[in-house]
Scaffold this motif. Sequence first.
Motif, PDB file in Angstrom:
ATOM      1  N   TRP A  96     -25.752  16.552  70.629  1.00 34.56           N
ATOM      2  CA  TRP A  96     -24.603  17.073  71.376  1.00 34.56           C
ATOM      3  C   TRP A  96     -24.668  16.950  72.857  1.00 34.56           C
ATOM      4  O   TRP A  96     -25.614  16.247  73.209  1.00 34.56           O
ATOM      5  N   SER A 110     -18.363   7.209  72.548  1.00 31.85           N
ATOM      6  CA  SER A 110     -17.922   6.963  70.990  1.00 31.85           C
ATOM      7  C   SER A 110     -18.305   5.608  70.515  1.00 31.85           C
ATOM      8  O   SER A 110     -18.753   5.416  69.424  1.00 31.85           O
ATOM      9  N   PRO A 119     -20.110  11.808  63.850  1.00 34.36           N
ATOM     10  CA  PRO A 119     -19.820  11.850  65.165  1.00 34.36           C
ATOM     11  C   PRO A 119     -20.520  12.886  66.038  1.00 34.36           C
ATOM     12  O   PRO A 119     -21.137  13.541  65.707  1.00 34.36           O
ATOM     13  N   SER A 121     -21.087  15.603  68.576  1.00 32.37           N
ATOM     14  CA  SER A 121     -20.502  16.872  69.127  1.00 32.37           C
ATOM     15  C   SER A 121     -20.331  16.944  70.672  1.00 32.37           C
ATOM     16  O   SER A 121     -21.461  16.791  71.225  1.00 32.37           O
ATOM     17  N   ALA A 150      -9.974  13.833  72.002  1.00 33.28           N
ATOM     18  CA  ALA A 150     -10.129  14.251  70.517  1.00 33.28           C
ATOM     19  C   ALA A 150      -9.666  13.218  69.534  1.00 33.28           C
ATOM     20  O   ALA A 150     -10.064  13.280  68.247  1.00 33.28           O
ATOM     21  N   THR A 151      -9.164  11.918  69.917  1.00 37.93           N
ATOM     22  CA  THR A 151      -8.907  11.011  69.042  1.00 37.93           C
ATOM     23  C   THR A 151     -10.155   9.983  68.988  1.00 37.93           C
ATOM     24  O   THR A 151      -9.966   8.932  68.151  1.00 37.93           O
ATOM     25  N   LEU A 155     -16.830  10.521  68.239  1.00 38.72           N
ATOM     26  CA  LEU A 155     -17.075  12.008  68.893  1.00 38.72           C
ATOM     27  C   LEU A 155     -16.155  13.120  68.092  1.00 38.72           C
ATOM     28  O   LEU A 155     -15.310  12.929  67.547  1.00 38.72           O
ATOM     29  N   ARG A 156     -16.703  14.286  68.359  1.00 36.11           N
ATOM     30  CA  ARG A 156     -16.087  15.370  67.760  1.00 36.11           C
ATOM     31  C   ARG A 156     -16.173  16.375  68.585  1.00 36.11           C
ATOM     32  O   ARG A 156     -16.877  16.945  69.234  1.00 36.11           O
ATOM     33  N   ARG A 158     -15.717  19.690  70.589  1.00 30.55           N
ATOM     34  CA  ARG A 158     -16.028  20.944  70.037  1.00 30.55           C
ATOM     35  C   ARG A 158     -15.572  22.102  70.916  1.00 30.55           C
ATOM     36  O   ARG A 158     -15.193  23.286  70.632  1.00 30.55           O
ATOM     37  N   CYS A 193      -8.799  21.784  67.615  1.00 34.03           N
ATOM     38  CA  CYS A 193      -9.641  22.732  67.268  1.00 34.03           C
ATOM     39  C   CYS A 193     -10.930  22.697  67.776  1.00 34.03           C
ATOM     40  O   CYS A 193     -11.870  21.980  67.735  1.00 34.03           O
TER      41      CYS A 193
END
Length: 240
Positions: A96, A110, A119, A121, A150-151, A155-156, A158, A193
């Motif tokens: 993370w 990324s 990915p 977090s 977010a794109t 990466l995610r 969170r 999200c």
Amino acid sequence: MGAIGDNLQAVRARIVAAAAAAGREPSAIGLLAVSKIFSAEAVAEARASGQRAFGESYVQEAVDKILQLAGCDIEWHFIGPIQSNKTRLIAEHFHWVHSISTLKIARRLSEQRPAWRGPLSVCLQVNVSGESTKSGVSETELPALAAAVATLPGLRLRGLMCIPAPADGFEAQRQPFARLGRMRERLVADGLCLDTLSMGMSDDLEAAVAEGATWVRVGTAIFGARPVAAAGTIGVRPGV
Ligand SMILES: *Cc1c(COP(=O)(O)O)cnc(C)c1O
């Protein structure tokens, strides 16, 4: 149990009590043990007491510990300032990152994230106190940064993280955490999200839990006071 184990138990009890007071499930709040400045041995002692997630702020010091403790089933979180020339090490070694505040750093992380790790977090660090000395994206610039991050495929996204200016008293401490919670709600309403609010440290974790923290980042209350000289010196450990 050693001192670190006792301290961990006390911090966990604080989280459980704060969750009960807020009508929340204690299991919804993760404890990140902030081990910056402290040795791999201290981390191992905490791990032996059941602690699994650790936060680090200085890249080289952290990577040394990560390599020493490989095989200990530890989840590593980077929570410190990020320089461009350190993004590769972070992307390769951490689970993370809580402290992203620019698109440039997010893009590098990324691109440099090894595919086999899945990915990374990430949280965006928001400057909730509006102080020019504190890092973090401003509330105004947050929506555009969040949409762009977010794109990114490596990466995610969170959620959000903050380090408010120190405040005395529960009610004063709650204010910036409540603001961060509202920022997350607006981003969720915009279609992102986000399941994470990384907020609350040794002195204000109860206020953060009251406002919805999902990670509290606790150093001093677990490992003891950090040496003052070393604490302000990036990348330098005591005696090194
Ligand atoms: C050092 C640090 C912490 C832990 O602070 P304590 O007051 O020692 O609990 C939490 N978050 C960040 C980003 C830190 O750098």
